[in-house]
Design a protein around this motif. Structure first.
Motif, PDB file in Angstrom:
ATOM      1  N   LEU A   1     -53.821 -44.644  43.649  1.00  0.00           N
ATOM      2  CA  LEU A   1     -54.341 -43.168  43.251  1.00  0.00           C
ATOM      3  C   LEU A   1     -53.711 -42.747  41.993  1.00  0.00           C
ATOM      4  O   LEU A   1     -52.372 -42.591  42.123  1.00  0.00           O
ATOM      5  N   VAL A   2     -54.626 -42.449  41.142  1.00  0.00           N
ATOM      6  CA  VAL A   2     -53.856 -42.035  39.722  1.00  0.00           C
ATOM      7  C   VAL A   2     -53.673 -40.591  39.522  1.00  0.00           C
ATOM      8  O   VAL A   2     -55.064 -39.905  39.580  1.00  0.00           O
ATOM      9  N   GLU A   3     -52.805 -40.225  39.446  1.00  0.00           N
ATOM     10  CA  GLU A   3     -52.313 -38.851  39.206  1.00  0.00           C
ATOM     11  C   GLU A   3     -52.855 -37.955  40.220  1.00  0.00           C
ATOM     12  O   GLU A   3     -53.686 -36.966  39.853  1.00  0.00           O
ATOM     13  N   PRO A   4     -52.959 -38.063  41.363  1.00  0.00           N
ATOM     14  CA  PRO A   4     -53.625 -37.314  42.235  1.00  0.00           C
ATOM     15  C   PRO A   4     -52.967 -35.734  42.420  1.00  0.00           C
ATOM     16  O   PRO A   4     -51.574 -35.488  42.242  1.00  0.00           O
TER      17      PRO A   4
ATOM     18  N   VAL B   1     -49.613 -43.112  41.458  1.00  0.00           N
ATOM     19  CA  VAL B   1     -49.197 -42.859  40.122  1.00  0.00           C
ATOM     20  C   VAL B   1     -48.907 -41.391  39.532  1.00  0.00           C
ATOM     21  O   VAL B   1     -49.979 -40.708  39.393  1.00  0.00           O
ATOM     22  N   ASN B   2     -47.770 -41.035  39.414  1.00  0.00           N
ATOM     23  CA  ASN B   2     -47.360 -39.750  39.001  1.00  0.00           C
ATOM     24  C   ASN B   2     -48.320 -38.431  39.701  1.00  0.00           C
ATOM     25  O   ASN B   2     -48.915 -37.805  38.978  1.00  0.00           O
ATOM     26  N   PRO B   3     -47.985 -38.478  40.929  1.00  0.00           N
ATOM     27  CA  PRO B   3     -48.641 -37.271  41.623  1.00  0.00           C
ATOM     28  C   PRO B   3     -48.079 -36.108  41.099  1.00  0.00           C
ATOM     29  O   PRO B   3     -46.961 -35.798  40.775  1.00  0.00           O
TER      30      PRO B   3
ATOM     31  N   PHE C   1     -44.923 -44.875  41.005  1.00  0.00           N
ATOM     32  CA  PHE C   1     -45.122 -45.250  40.018  1.00  0.00           C
ATOM     33  C   PHE C   1     -45.180 -44.444  38.544  1.00  0.00           C
ATOM     34  O   PHE C   1     -46.033 -43.468  39.074  1.00  0.00           O
ATOM     35  N   ALA C   2     -44.808 -44.726  37.477  1.00  0.00           N
ATOM     36  CA  ALA C   2     -44.986 -43.851  36.507  1.00  0.00           C
ATOM     37  C   ALA C   2     -46.182 -44.058  35.831  1.00  0.00           C
ATOM     38  O   ALA C   2     -46.631 -43.135  35.176  1.00  0.00           O
ATOM     39  N   THR C   3     -46.856 -45.206  35.604  1.00  0.00           N
ATOM     40  CA  THR C   3     -47.796 -45.485  34.912  1.00  0.00           C
ATOM     41  C   THR C   3     -48.991 -46.336  35.525  1.00  0.00           C
ATOM     42  O   THR C   3     -48.358 -47.135  36.600  1.00  0.00           O
ATOM     43  N   VAL C   4     -50.376 -46.500  35.134  1.00  0.00           N
ATOM     44  CA  VAL C   4     -51.201 -47.323  35.779  1.00  0.00           C
ATOM     45  C   VAL C   4     -50.852 -48.744  35.667  1.00  0.00           C
ATOM     46  O   VAL C   4     -50.566 -49.664  36.471  1.00  0.00           O
ATOM     47  N   GLU C   5     -50.143 -48.960  34.181  1.00  0.00           N
ATOM     48  CA  GLU C   5     -49.897 -50.370  33.926  1.00  0.00           C
ATOM     49  C   GLU C   5     -48.873 -50.973  34.952  1.00  0.00           C
ATOM     50  O   GLU C   5     -49.008 -52.194  35.483  1.00  0.00           O
TER      51      GLU C   5
END
Length: 398
Positions: free
Chosen positions: A20-23, A47-49, A75-79
């Motif tokens: 989940l990217v920045e939920p 990623v960075n909620p 995680f801090a980034t998608v990468e």
């Protein structure tokens, strides 16, 4: 849908990682975990909620998927979140104009199953609730996944999107096996058993002249048989249906009789009730009341006629009860409002019944009840005259 069986252990399957990217909402993270638990997905990466982690709202919304919430990876980034994966799929409702395959959820699940089966690592990217994934995030994916939805309302809730992908992956991973099937408690009925039941049914239908007119009898029989053969009945079904037919046939007295005893049998039951009631101590009155309940369900013709009149005639409606105890005694009919009891007298009744009625009458009169005796023959021959006599009695001063 409720119904989780706590006695069953969950499946341990190697599935794709859910990312989940920045939920933005903790509730969506929790509901995502719940959806993952439904389909045996266990690896959830955030990623960075927006509201940080851990998140109380997510824990509450997970509804028991604690094993997923407790093992979330941040995680801090998608990468960083996708670094160890060699098959990455990005879910989106928007065309990003990127030259890569676009799959539906079923085709995507098929690729994931095949890839993981070959020893690979797969993951699925899900974007932000408000605007989804960025172009550069989609660019990292090997495949784009989109759902066949209403183009005028294409945006899915985050947990819904995860649920759809989890469902398609789980179906393929478990060869579409359902958790339970129709129980086979009884083997199929044999043709011999069906024939025996059908012959019995036809015999009873003939008794009531159902299969008429004669020229339509054969067609009606074919239609009836087809009803049962379409059912593909079990042996137990046939036993049950046979019991139903016989219960109707053996208990058939017509609307005028009611219950399962005819008038003569109900009269004998009355004698049994009188015999049981004589001199019985108060603590044994349950037996008498049980017999009275049986008698209430099996009235004689005269009782039925009189009871219908007492309930339908405006002069008496609502005033009388039938086979209702007064203390330890049970008269045929009683009006507590008028403190009046009605006793039916059968022709040729036994001395035991007569003595029982006399005892009951004396007991009732000692307690200021009036007792009216009606002969069964008079009720059956001229009910209106007996009702007029009853009305006159009600009008008399106490």
């Amino acid at each position: 849908m409720s119904g989780t069986d706590k006695t069953k252990s969950g499946l341990d399957l190697k599935g794709p990682v859910i990312i989940l990217v920045e939920p933005q909402l903790g509730e969506n993270i929790g509901m995502t975990a719940r959806a993952m638990g439904n389909f045996a997905l266990s690896e959830l990466r955030l990623v960075n909620p927006r509201d940080g982690w851990p998140n109380v709202a997510a824990q509450r919304a997970a509804a028991g998927a604690d094993h997923i919430i407790d093992n979330v990876e941040l995680f801090a980034t998608v990468e960083e979140a996708v670094a160890d994966l060699d098959l990455l799929l990005a879910t989106t409702a928007r065309a990003h104009d990127q030259a890569k395959p676009v799959l539906g959820p079923e085709a995507a699940a098929s690729e994931i199953v095949s890839h993981i089966g070959g020893g690979g690592r797969a993951g699925i990217l899900f974007g932000r609730e408000r605007w989804g994934l960025m172009n550069d995030e989609v660019a990292r994916a090997n495949r784009i996944v989109t759902f066949p939805v209403n183009p005028g309302f294409a945006s899915l809730n985050l947990a819904q999107a995860v649920l759809l992908m989890g469902y398609e992956w789980f179906k393929l991973s478990t060869t579409n096996a359902l958790p339970f099937e129709k129980p086979e408690r009884s083997p199929p009925a044999s043709q011999h058993q069906i024939d025996a039941f059908f012959a019995n049914l036809v015999r009873e239908l003939d008794k009531v002249e159902f299969l008429r007119p004669a020229e339509k009898r054969d067609t009606m029989l074919v239609n009836l048989r087809n009803i049962f053969t379409r059912m593909e009945p079990s042996k137990q079904d046939m036993h049950t249906l046979h019991g139903v037919v016989m219960a109707i046939a053996e208990g058939r007295k017509g609307p005028a009789k009611g219950g399962v005893l005819d008038g003569e049998q109900a009269t004998r039951l009355r004698a049994l009730l009188a015999e049981h009631g004589r001199g019985m101590p108060a603590h044994e009155s349950g037996t008498v009341r049980g017999l009275a309940r049986l008698l209430r369900r099996n009235p004689t013709d005269a009782e039925r006629m009189l009871w219908q009149a007492l309930t339908r005639d405006r002069r008496f409606a609502g005033s009388f009860k039938r086979q209702t105890p007064i203390g330890r005694h049970i008269p045929d009919f009683v009006s507590f409002v008028h403190r009046l009891a009605i006793e039916l007298v059968n022709e040729g009744e036994t001395e035991t019944i007569a003595q029982d009625r006399a005892t009951r009458r004396a007991w009732l009169e000692d307690r200021d009840y009036r007792v009216i005796e009606m002969k069964v023959g008079d009720v059956e021959r001229d009910l209106e005259q007996e009702l007029a006599r009853l009305q006159a009695s009600l009008l008399q001063p106490k």
